[in-house]
Design an enzyme around this catalytic site. Structure first.
Site, PDB file in Angstrom:
ATOM      1  N   ARG A  59      37.659 -11.039  -0.394  1.00 38.42           N
ATOM      2  CA  ARG A  59      36.236 -11.185  -0.763  1.00 38.42           C
ATOM      3  C   ARG A  59      35.496  -9.851  -0.634  1.00 38.42           C
ATOM      4  O   ARG A  59      34.529  -9.593  -1.342  1.00 38.42           O
ATOM      5  CB  ARG A  59      35.556 -12.271   0.083  1.00 38.42           C
ATOM      6  CG  ARG A  59      34.048 -12.359  -0.188  1.00 38.42           C
ATOM      7  CD  ARG A  59      33.405 -13.699   0.177  1.00 38.42           C
ATOM      8  NE  ARG A  59      33.829 -14.227   1.450  1.00 38.42           N
ATOM      9  CZ  ARG A  59      33.457 -13.742   2.647  1.00 38.42           C
ATOM     10  NH1 ARG A  59      32.609 -12.734   2.737  1.00 38.42           N
ATOM     11  NH2 ARG A  59      33.909 -14.291   3.754  1.00 38.42           N
ATOM     12  N   TYR A 112      19.415 -15.061 -22.490  1.00 38.18           N
ATOM     13  CA  TYR A 112      20.411 -16.108 -22.251  1.00 38.18           C
ATOM     14  C   TYR A 112      19.765 -17.249 -21.444  1.00 38.18           C
ATOM     15  O   TYR A 112      19.103 -17.003 -20.436  1.00 38.18           O
ATOM     16  CB  TYR A 112      21.575 -15.484 -21.482  1.00 38.18           C
ATOM     17  CG  TYR A 112      22.741 -16.390 -21.264  1.00 38.18           C
ATOM     18  CD1 TYR A 112      23.522 -16.821 -22.325  1.00 38.18           C
ATOM     19  CD2 TYR A 112      23.082 -16.810 -19.986  1.00 38.18           C
ATOM     20  CE1 TYR A 112      24.604 -17.661 -22.127  1.00 38.18           C
ATOM     21  CE2 TYR A 112      24.166 -17.646 -19.773  1.00 38.18           C
ATOM     22  CZ  TYR A 112      24.925 -18.066 -20.843  1.00 38.18           C
ATOM     23  OH  TYR A 112      25.995 -18.895 -20.630  1.00 38.18           O
ATOM     24  N   ASP A 184      21.005  -6.464 -19.656  1.00 36.44           N
ATOM     25  CA  ASP A 184      22.167  -7.307 -19.944  1.00 36.44           C
ATOM     26  C   ASP A 184      22.778  -6.770 -21.242  1.00 36.44           C
ATOM     27  O   ASP A 184      22.197  -6.918 -22.316  1.00 36.44           O
ATOM     28  CB  ASP A 184      21.734  -8.768 -20.078  1.00 36.44           C
ATOM     29  CG  ASP A 184      22.927  -9.715 -20.275  1.00 36.44           C
ATOM     30  OD1 ASP A 184      23.974  -9.265 -20.803  1.00 36.44           O
ATOM     31  OD2 ASP A 184      22.801 -10.910 -19.925  1.00 36.44           O
ATOM     32  N   LYS A 209      32.853 -12.397 -22.355  1.00 36.83           N
ATOM     33  CA  LYS A 209      32.649 -12.151 -23.781  1.00 36.83           C
ATOM     34  C   LYS A 209      33.507 -10.963 -24.230  1.00 36.83           C
ATOM     35  O   LYS A 209      34.709 -11.016 -24.134  1.00 36.83           O
ATOM     36  CB  LYS A 209      31.151 -11.964 -24.049  1.00 36.83           C
ATOM     37  CG  LYS A 209      30.257 -12.974 -23.300  1.00 36.83           C
ATOM     38  CD  LYS A 209      30.417 -14.409 -23.735  1.00 36.83           C
ATOM     39  CE  LYS A 209      29.738 -15.429 -22.828  1.00 36.83           C
ATOM     40  NZ  LYS A 209      28.329 -15.253 -22.543  1.00 36.83           N
TER      41      LYS A 209
HETATM   42  C1  LIG Z   1      27.413 -15.703 -21.525  1.00 33.52           C
HETATM   43  C2  LIG Z   1      26.280 -14.836 -21.154  1.00 33.52           C
HETATM   44  C3  LIG Z   1      25.846 -14.743 -19.815  1.00 33.52           C
HETATM   45  C4  LIG Z   1      26.437 -15.564 -18.711  1.00 33.52           C
HETATM   46  O1  LIG Z   1      27.771 -15.267 -18.470  1.00 33.52           O
HETATM   47  P1  LIG Z   1      28.839 -16.317 -17.868  1.00 33.52           P
HETATM   48  O2  LIG Z   1      30.069 -15.488 -17.771  1.00 33.52           O
HETATM   49  O3  LIG Z   1      28.929 -17.472 -18.808  1.00 33.52           O
HETATM   50  O4  LIG Z   1      28.300 -16.738 -16.534  1.00 33.52           O
HETATM   51  C5  LIG Z   1      24.812 -13.866 -19.541  1.00 33.52           C
HETATM   52  N1  LIG Z   1      24.220 -13.137 -20.507  1.00 33.52           N
HETATM   53  C6  LIG Z   1      24.601 -13.215 -21.796  1.00 33.52           C
HETATM   54  C7  LIG Z   1      23.911 -12.386 -22.813  1.00 33.52           C
HETATM   55  C8  LIG Z   1      25.639 -14.064 -22.160  1.00 33.52           C
HETATM   56  O5  LIG Z   1      26.002 -14.149 -23.452  1.00 33.52           O
END
Ligand SMILES: *Cc1c(COP(=O)(O)O)cnc(C)c1O
Length: 395
Positions: A59, A112, A184, A209
Site C-alpha cells: 500500500r 465527468y 483532468d 481510458k
Molecule cells: C472515466 C473518467 C473518469 C473516472 O475514471 P474511473 O477510472 O472510471 O474511475 C474521470 N474523468 C474522466 C474524464 C473520465 O472519462
C-alpha cells in the site's frame, strides 16, 4: 543512458520507468506481494525512519507500481506520479489532499458526472464549497474566484460535448488568486496535451481510458508538477488506501508502450469519421477538435498537439434517431468508457442521462440527438460503412 526525459515522447512510452533487475528482465516483473521482509531489526527501523531506501508494504510502495508511475510522470513532464485504484480514487485523493473545511473550488460544468457528484454531494458535507462554471469562458472563471478559492479543476476537452478550456489562461487566474490548477487530461492523453507545460500544478487521468487502452483495467493516476508536494500526497493516498495493485500497474505499463501509436491511429481514423459525419445529411453538427468548425479550433492548436479521438455529434431526428443508430450499428460497441482500441458509441439521452429528464439535459447541452463516439484502431473504411449503414436506418 541519458535522462529518459531528454528523449521524444514515443521513446519515453517504450522505455520509461523500467526497473533494472538482477536477471536482466526487459520489462519490470509483477511484484505480486503484499509485504517485503527486512534483513534485520535495524534495517526495518531505518526503512520506517526513511533513512534507507527500500520497500515495506505494497500500500505504501511497490516496484511494479513505481515503474509505471515513473513512466507516466516522465510522459506528463511532472516531477512525481501516484497510481490509484481508479480515476475517481485519483480525483478523491487529490481533493482530500489539497482541500480543507472552508475552502472553495471552481470546477468545469462540462465535467465527468462522478467528479461533479463528489464535489456537489460529498465534499460539501466536509465544508468544501464548489462553483461550477463554463470553463470555456476564462472570464467566467475569473468572476467565480473568491478569497477562499483553493483549487480550480478543469476537464479539457470536457464530457460529453468535447469543449475546451484555456489551460494557460486559467493557470494564471489560479496562481494570481493563490490557488492551484488541476487538469483532468483523460480525453487527450499526454501524447496530445501536457497541461504542466501550460502551468497546471496537478494532472489526473482515468488510466482506464487511453493510458491502458485495452478496456481491461480500471485505474487512475495523479501527476504532480512540484516534487515538494509528493510527501503529503503519498501520505494521504496511503491513508485513504485507494492504491493501484501490482498486476493492474503491470497492464497499464504494458499498454503505455503502444500509447503513441494507438492514439495517432485513433486520431487519424477520428478525423476521417468526423468529416464524414459533418457532411452527412442526417447530422446536425459535429464537435471534434480537428475540425475547423469546432468553436475552439484555435485554442486546440495552441495547447494540443493532436485532435484526439472523441467525437460528439447531434443527429437530426432526436431521441428516435439516436435509438435507431444505437440498435442497428455494427462494429461500434454500445458502451460507456472510451480510449480503447475498439470503437465505442453512446447515446446519452436514452442511456447514461435518461434519468435526468429532457429539460435538465438540454441545460447541460445534452440534446436528444447527441451521440458520443470513441474511435478505435479498426480499419477506417469498415468503421465508415458501419456508420453509414446505421445512419441510413433513420427514417
Ligand atoms: C472515466 C473518467 C473518469 C473516472 O475514471 P474511473 O477510472 O472510471 O474511475 C474521470 N474523468 C474522466 C474524464 C473520465 O472519462
Amino acid at each position: 543512458m541519458k535522462d529518459i526525459r531528454n528523449y521524444k515522447q514515443e521513446t519515453i512510452c517504450v522505455h520509461a520507468g523500467t526497473k533494472e533487475t538482477p536477471e536482466g528482465s526487459i520489462v519490470t516483473p509483477i511484484y505480486q506481494t503484499s509485504t517485503f521482509k527486512f534483513k534485520d531489526v535495524n534495517h526495518g527501523a531505518s526503512l520506517f525512519k526513511g533513512e534507507s531506501d527500500g520497500y515495506i508494504y505494497t500500500r505504501m510502495r511497490n516496484p511494479t507500481v513505481e515503474a509505471m508511475e515513473d513512466a507516466i510522470a516522465a510522459l506528463e513532464m511532472g516531477a512525481k506520479a501516484l497510481g490509484c485504484a481508479s480515476g475517481m480514487a485519483a480525483i478523491h485523493t487529490l481533493f482530500a489532499t489539497v482541500l480543507s473545511h472552508g475552502d472553495h473550488v471552481i470546477c468545469s460544468e462540462a465535467v465527468y458526472g462522478p467528479t461533479y457528484t463528489i464535489l456537489h454531494d460529498f465534499f460539501t458535507r466536509f465544508g468544501v464549497e464548489t462553483t461550477f462554471v463554463d470553463t470555456c469562458n476564462s472570464e467566467a472563471v475569473q468572476k467565480a474566484v473568491q478569497s477562499n478559492t483553493k483549487l480550480i479543476f478543469i476537464e479539457t476537452p470536457g464530457n460529453p460535448s468535447v469543449v475546451m478550456a484555456d489551460i494557460a489562461a486559467i493557470a494564471l487566474i489560479a496562481h494570481k488568486a493563490g490557488a492551484k490548477l488541476a487538469v483532468d487530461n483523460t480525453f487527450m492523453s499526454p501524447i496530445y496535451q501536457k497541461p504542466i507545460l501550460f502551468g497546471a500544478d496537478y494532472v489526473v487521468h482515468s488510466m482506464t481510458k487511453y493510458l491502458n487502452g485495452h478496456a481491461d483495467v480500471v485505474a487512475g493516476i495523479i501527476i504532480l508538477k512540484d516534487e515538494s508536494e509528493y510527501k503529503s500526497f503519498r501520505k494521504s493516498l496511503n491513508l485513504i488506501g485507494g492504491v493501484i495493485d501490482p498486476f493492474n500497474s503491470f497492464l497499464v505499463h504494458r499498454g503505455l508502450k503502444t500509447l503513441s501509436i494507438r492514439v495517432k491511429q485513433q486520431a487519424e481514423n477520428a478525423m476521417i469519421i468526423a468529416e464524414f459525419l459533418e457532411n452527412h445529411p442526417k447530422v446536425k453538427w459535429v464537435n471534434y477538435p480537428g475540425l475547423k468548425s469546432h468553436p475552439q479550433y484555435e485554442l486546440g492548436l495552441k495547447q494540443m498537439t493532436g485532435p484526439g479521438s472523441m467525437i460528439a455529434a447531434e443527429l437530426l431526428g432526436g431521441i428516435e434517431a439516436g435509438i435507431t443508430v444505437m440498435n442497428n450499428i455494427e462494429l461500434f460497441q454500445l458502451a460507456v468508457s472510451l480510449g480503447g482500441v475498439e470503437s465505442l458509441i453512446q447515446h446519452p439521452a436514452s442511456m447514461t442521462h435518461a434519468g435526468m429528464g429532457k429539460e435538465s439535459r438540454e441545460k447541460a447541452h445534452i440534446y436528444d440527438g447527441l451521440i458520443r463516439i470513441s474511435v478505435g484502431i479498426e480499419d477506417v473504411n469498415d468503421l465508415l460503412s458501419a456508420l453509414d449503414n446505421a445512419l441510413a436506418m433513420i427514417p
